[in-house]
Design an enzyme around this catalytic site. Structure first.
Site, PDB file in Angstrom:
ATOM      1  N   HIS A   1       0.939  -1.083   0.050  1.00  0.00           N
ATOM      2  CA  HIS A   1      -0.105  -0.081   0.152  1.00  0.00           C
ATOM      3  C   HIS A   1       0.975   1.165   0.037  1.00  0.00           C
ATOM      4  O   HIS A   1       2.005   1.223   0.858  1.00  0.00           O
ATOM      5  CB  HIS A   1      -0.739   0.043   1.152  1.00  0.00           C
ATOM      6  CG  HIS A   1      -2.002   0.959   1.171  1.00  0.00           C
ATOM      7  ND1 HIS A   1      -1.984   2.347   1.235  1.00  0.00           N
ATOM      8  CD2 HIS A   1      -3.429   0.908   1.086  1.00  0.00           C
ATOM      9  CE1 HIS A   1      -3.022   2.943   1.168  1.00  0.00           C
ATOM     10  NE2 HIS A   1      -3.860   1.953   1.151  1.00  0.00           N
TER      11      HIS A   1
ATOM     12  N   ARG B   1      -6.536  10.305  -0.215  1.00  0.00           N
ATOM     13  CA  ARG B   1      -6.428  10.877  -1.761  1.00  0.00           C
ATOM     14  C   ARG B   1      -7.667  10.645  -2.254  1.00  0.00           C
ATOM     15  O   ARG B   1      -7.742  11.733  -3.194  1.00  0.00           O
ATOM     16  CB  ARG B   1      -5.620   9.827  -2.272  1.00  0.00           C
ATOM     17  CG  ARG B   1      -3.880  10.019  -1.890  1.00  0.00           C
ATOM     18  CD  ARG B   1      -2.856   8.931  -2.409  1.00  0.00           C
ATOM     19  NE  ARG B   1      -3.170   7.946  -1.772  1.00  0.00           N
ATOM     20  CZ  ARG B   1      -3.123   6.473  -2.371  1.00  0.00           C
ATOM     21  NH1 ARG B   1      -3.072   6.450  -3.765  1.00  0.00           N
ATOM     22  NH2 ARG B   1      -3.204   5.462  -1.693  1.00  0.00           N
TER      23      ARG B   1
END
Lengths: 599, 243
Positions: A236, A256
Site C-alpha cells: 500500500h 487521496r
C-alpha cells in the site's frame, strides 16, 4: 490418545473477517450446521482495519457507472491477469451485497438525496466506494457479526487451526488448539471454507495484524491445493512512517480519494511524472485540472476535469513514493508528504475521523494543520488458493476459499475498495456452495487418528525441547529476508539470495524452544505461525523468480517491461513428493462479449 | 538508552504477582510496544491480546496505572520521567492469564438484543442528518473499557442483571435507526437492567472512540423506558383503550 475435544459440523469456516462471516451466514441460511472458527475474538479480524470503502457500481454519485466499467477497471488494475469470471461475478454482485448489508444494519454515509454515498479511489473510473467515514471495515464486520450471532452460528473464538485432514481426495476435518487453554480440538466437517486472510507478517513493515501469518495459504498448500499468483504482493503506498512503533500502519487511500496531495521534500507534486502511458489520458494533466476535479467532488457537482494523479493504482503510487525516497527527495522520517490540510478542518474530521485521531494521538501530527508523512507498507496478497470462480471450491473436494486467501480475483494488483466487496461476494458464494456440497455428500469422510497424534507431537516439540532458538528471533530474521530481498523492486540475484536464506531459516524451525505450558502462550503460538509464514514466503519468492517481467505489483529491475507470453500465464505453486513445485498455467480466456468491453 | 520501568501482572486464576521489567524507550512508544518488547526479548509467554495497533479493533484493553486504557494508544511520554507504570488486566472480567481476561460474557449479552427489524423492503432513502447519532454509536470498537469501568459490573458484579454501557450503546443504535420498527424498551427495563445505571458517566470518560455514552445513548433510552412503562398519561390512555 484422546486428549482433544471433538466438534462436528456440516460446514466449518476458518476465519471470521468479512469473508468468513459472510460465508458462515450463507451456509447457516442454507440450513446446514455451521461452525465459525477464529484466531482472535469475534469482530477483531483484520477487516476492521479496512478504512476507505467498499467498491460497488451503484451509480449513486456518478450515474454513468455500471458493472461493466467496474469489471474493466478491475481487470485493467490487475493487468489482465485476473480470473475474468471472478472479476465479472464480483462486479455484477457487489451492488446487491452492499444493499443487503444495509438491510442488515450497516449505516453508510449518504448522498444529499438519501442514497448510499460513494467516493473516488485509485483505479476506479467513477466514484464507487460506499463508505462510513474512514471506518468502513468496522461497519462491515460489526454488521456481519451481529447478523451471524442472531442466526445461530456456533462461534469458536481464539482457536487456531493447524492442520486439515483428508479422506482420500476429500476434505474431512481440521485440527487446532484453543489459545486460551491450549486445549486441542478436532473439527469434523463435510466441507471447510478457508477465509484466513493474508500473509503480511512475513514483512517488517506491514499494515497487517499478528493474525496475518498465511495460515490458510499454508493449510491449503499442505492439503494439496495450488497457490497461484503468489508473486503479487501489494505494498500500500501510504502507511505511517513514524513513530517506529506504528511504522506501516495504514493511512487510508480515502485521504487521496478526498483530495489528498502527495509532495516530495522539494514541494513537487511528483505523481504527475509517474503516470503510466497506458492510463495517462484518464488523469488530470495539470494541477489546475486536478483542482477543478476536486472542487466538483467536494460540491457533488459534475465536471469534465479528470482525476488527480494521486488516484493512480496502488502498485504505481507505491513505486513512485519508493523512488522519490530512494533518490533523496523524501520527508524527514523516510516517507513523502501527504497533505489534506488545505481543506476545511471540520470536513476533514468528518470524512477522515480515524485518520485525524490516529495521527494526533500516535504521531503528534494534526492532519488538519499540516501534512502527514507516509511510505509503502506490505498490505495485501493478490495470490492465493486457486478456486473455481462460481463455487469458490479449490482443487481439494470440499475445501473452499474466499477473501484474501483465495487467488485470481485481483490479478497482478488489487484496486482499493475491491477487497471488502470481494469478501461479501465470494464469502456468500463459498458459504452457499460449501453448504450444497455438504448436503449432497454421501457418508462421512473419516480422519486418521495417527495423523492427529503426529500433529500433536509436532506442535509440542518446542515445548518439550531442552534448548533451542527464540521464535521471535526467527520471525525478525524472516522479516529481514523478505523486506530486503523480496520487496517492492526485485531482481534475480536478490531473489536467489532470499530463497537460499529462507531454506536455511526453514531448517531452524525444528530447533525452537519456548517456556511454560500451552495456556495462552504467544511464544508457542509463534512457532506454528512461523511455519506458515515460511511456506508463504517461499511461495512468494519462487513465484517472483519465475516471472521474468514487471507487471502490477511485481516489479523486476532486471526485467522492467511486461512480457506478452507471461500475460497468458499464472504462476502456480503446489506440493509434490514433499517438495514445493512451481509451474506456469494458462490464464482463462475471456468470452467475446466480455472481451469487447475493452475495445 | 533511556529505559522505562513497567510492573506487569503475571499470573492466572490461581496465583499471580507483578513482575518488574525494564524496557528501552523509542520515540512515540506506546504501552503495547513495551509489552511486545518483553514478549520478543524477555518472556515469550506473556499473554496479551492485540490486533490492529491503531485503536480500531479494541483488543488490547488493560488497566494502566489503574485506568482502563487501550495499550496501543497509551503513550509512554504521557507519564512522568522515572514513573513506574503498572499494567494489569481488566478487573471486571475473569482472568485467563497475564493481561488476558475472559470477555465471553459480552458476546452472550449481545445475543439477547433484538436485531434491526424493518418491513421496508424497497431501496432505503435515509438522510445523513437522521443517522449522525446512530453512526456515533456504531463507532464502538468493543474494547469493553466501558464495561470494565462501570461500577455496576466492576464493584457490584451485576453481570446477570445488567447489560452494561456497551450494549446500551448497541441498543440505542438500533432504537434510533430510522428504519427500525422493533421496540427494545421491555428488554432494557428487564433483562438489560437500564435502571441500574445512575449516570455517573465513568463509561463516557474512558471511551476511546469518544462516544457520548451516557448523554446520547443511555439517558435517551431511559426516557424511552419511562415513556413506555411509567408515563401516567400514557397509562391512563392505555386503560381507556382497553375498555
Amino acid at each position: 490418545m484422546d486428549n482433544y475435544k471433538v466438534i462436528e459440523h456440516d460446514v466449518i469456516v476458518i476465519g471470521a473477517g468479512g469473508a468468513g462471516l459472510r460465508a458462515a451466514i450463507e451456509a447457516s441460511a442454507q440450513g446446514v450446521s455451521t461452525g465459525l472458527v477464529c484466531k482472535s475474538l469475534l469482530g477483531k479480524a483484520h477487516t476492521v482495519m479496512a478504512e476507505g470503502g467498499i467498491a460497488a457500481a451503484l451509480a449513486n454519485v456518478d450515474s454513468e457507472d455500471g458493472w461493466q466499467t467496474h469489471f474493466c477497471d478491475t481487470m485493467k488494475g490487475g493487468k489482465m491477469l485476473n480470473n475474468y469470471r471472478m472479476a465479472e461475478l464480483h462486479a455484477k454482485e457487489a451492488p446487491m451485497r452492499v444493499k443487503e448489508l444495509e438491510k442488515w444494519g450497516a449505516v453508510f454515509d449518504r448522498t444529499k438525496d438519501g442514497k448510499i454515498l460513494q467516493r473516488a479511489f485509485g483505479g476506479h473510473k467513477y466514484k464507487r466506494l460506499c463508505h462510513v467515514g474512514d471506518r468502513t471495515g468496522l461497519e462491515l464486520i460489526r454488521t456481519l457479526q451481529d447478523k451471524g450471532v442472531h442466526q445461530g452460528i456456533n462461534v469458536y473464538m481464539e482457536c487456531t487451526i493447524t492442520k486439515l485432514f483428508k479422506d482420500g481426495d476429500t476434505i474431512s476435518g481440521a485440527f487446532g488448539y484453543y489459545r486460551n487453554s491450549g486445549e486441542y480440538v478436532l473439527f469434523k466437517a463435510k466441507a471447510i471454507v478457508l477465509a484466513t486472510g493474508g500473509v503480511g507478517k512475513s514483512f517488517s513493515v506491514t499494515s497487517n495484524s499478528w493474525e496475518y501469518t498465511g495460515d490458510g495459504h499454508a493449510l491449503a498448500y499442505e492439503a494439496g491445493c495450488d497457490l497461484i499468483d503468489m508473486e503479487f504482493l501489494q505494498f500500500h503506498p501510504t502507511g505511517m512512517v513514524w513513530p517506529p512503533g506504528v511504522k506501516g500502519i495504514l493511512v487510508t487511500e480515502g485521504v487521496r480519494g478526498e483530495g489528498g496531495i502527495l509532495r516530495n521534500n522539494k514541494n513537487e507534486r511528483f505523481m504527475f511524472k509517474y503516470l503510466p502511458e497506458s492510463t495517462r489520458h484518464e488523469f488530470a494533466e495539470t494541477e489546475a485540472e486536478a483542482s477543478q476535479w476536486l472542487e466538483a467532488t467536494l460540491n457533488l457537482t459534475k465536471s469534465t476535469a479528470r482525476r488527480p494523479p494521486e488516484l493512480s493504482t496502488r502498485d504505481n503510487v507505491a513505486r513512485a513514493i519508493y523512488t522519490e525516497v530512494k533518490e533523496g527527495r523524501g520527508s524527514p522520517h523516510g516517507g513523502v508528504f501527504l497533505d489534506i490540510s488545505y481543506q476545511d478542518s471540520n470536513r476533514i474530521k468528518q470524512k477522515l475521523p480515524s485518520m485525524y485521531h490516529q495521527f494526533k494521538e500516535l504521531a503528534d501530527v494534526d492532519i488538519t494543520a499540516g501534512p502527514m508523512e507516509v511510505g509503502p507498507t506490505a498490505h495485501y496478497i493478490m495470490g492465493g488458493v486457486r478456486v473455481d470462480a462460481d463455487t469458490a471450491q479449490s482443487k481439494v473436494k470440499g475445501l473452499f476459499a474466499c477473501g484474501e486467501v483465495s487467488g485470481g480475483m485481483h490479478g497482478a494488483n488489487r484496486l482499493g475498495g475491491n477487497s471488502l466487496s470481494d469478501l461479501i461476494v465470494f464469502g456468500a458464494r463459498a458459504g452457499l456452495h460449501a453448504a450444497n456440497y455438504a448436503k449432497e455428500l454421501k457418508g462421512k469422510p473419516s480422519i486418521n487418528g495417527k495423523e492427529i497424534e503426529a500433529e500433536i507431537t509436532d506442535l509440542e516439540r518446542p515445548l518439550n525441547a531442552q534448548s533451542g532458538q527464540n521464535p521471535y528471533d526467527l520471525h525478525k530474521e524472516l522479516n529481514h529476508i523478505m523486506s530486503t530481498y523480496v520487496g517492492i523492486f526485485r531482481e534475480e540475484n536478490d531473489l536467489v539470495t532470499g530463497l537460499d536464506k529462507l531454506v536455511e531459516l526453514n531448517k531452524k524451525l525444528d530447533n525452537l524452544k519456548v517456556v511454560n505450558n500451552r495456556t495462552y502462550n504467544p511464544g508457542w503460538h509463534m512457532c506454528r505461525d512461523l511455519k506458515n509464514m515460511l511456506i508463504c514466503s517461499m511461495a512468494i519468492t519462487k513465484s517472483a523468480l519465475s516471472r521474468k517481467e514487471s507487471r502490477g505489483a511485481h516489479s523486476r529491475l532486471d526485467y522492467t517491461e511486461t512480457d506478452k507470453e507471461l500475460s497468458k500465464v499464472n504462476s502456480a505453486v503446489f506440493k509434490q513428493d514433499g517438495e514445493m513445485k512451481l509451474e506456469h498455467t494458462p490464464t482463462l480466456s475471456m468470452p467475446e462479449e466480455l472481451a469487447k468491453l475493452f475495445n | 538508552m533511556a529505559k522505562v520501568t513497567l510492573k506487569v501482572y503475571r499470573g492466572d486464576k490461581e496465583k499471580g504477582e507483578f513482575k518488574t521489567y525494564e524496557v528501552p524507550i523509542e520515540d512515540g512508544m506506546v504501552i503495547l510496544d513495551a509489552i511486545h518488547y518483553i514478549q520478543a526479548n524477555i518472556d515469550n509467554d506473556i499473554a496479551v491480546r492485540w490486533n490492529c495497533k491503531a485503536a480500531k479493533c479494541g483488543s488490547c484493553s488493560a488497566e494502566v496505572n489503574g485506568k482502563p486504557s487501550l495499550m496501543c494508544k497509551t503513550r509512554l511520554d504521557r507519564f512522568a520521567k522515572d514513573e513506574v507504570i503498572t499494567v494489569q488486566p481488566l478487573k471486571t472480567f475473569p482472568l485467563i492469564k497475564d493481561l488476558v481476561t475472559d470477555v465471553s460474557w459480552n458476546y452472550e449479552v449481545n445475543k439477547h438484543i433484538t436485531p434491526l427489524t424493518s418491513k421496508d423492503e424497497g431501496e432505503w432513502v435515509i438522510y445523513q442528518e437522521d443517522i449522525e447519532r446512530v453512526q456515533e454509536f456504531r463507532k464502538c470498537i468493543e474494547c469493553f473499557l466501558c464495561q470494565d469501568v462501570c461500577h455496576v459490573l466492576r464493584d457490584h458484579d451485576k453481570h446477570a442483571n445488567f447489560a452494561g454501557p456497551r450494549f446500551l450503546v448497541r441498543t440505542a443504535g438500533l432504537e434510533m435507526h430510522p428504519k427500525d420498527t422493533a421496540s427494545r424498551t421491555k428488554y432494557l427495563k428487564e433483562e438489560g437492567g437500564i435502571g441500574y445505571c445512575n449516570i455517573t458517566k465513568c463509561c463516557t470518560e474512558v471511551c476511546p472512540e469518544e462516544i457520548h455514552i451516557t448523554d446520547n445513548a443511555i439517558i435517551p433510552l431511559k426516557e424511552r423506558v419511562v415513556d413506555d412503562f411509567y408515563d401516567p398519561i400514557a397509562k391512563f390512555l392505555k386503560g381507556l383503550f382497553k375498555k
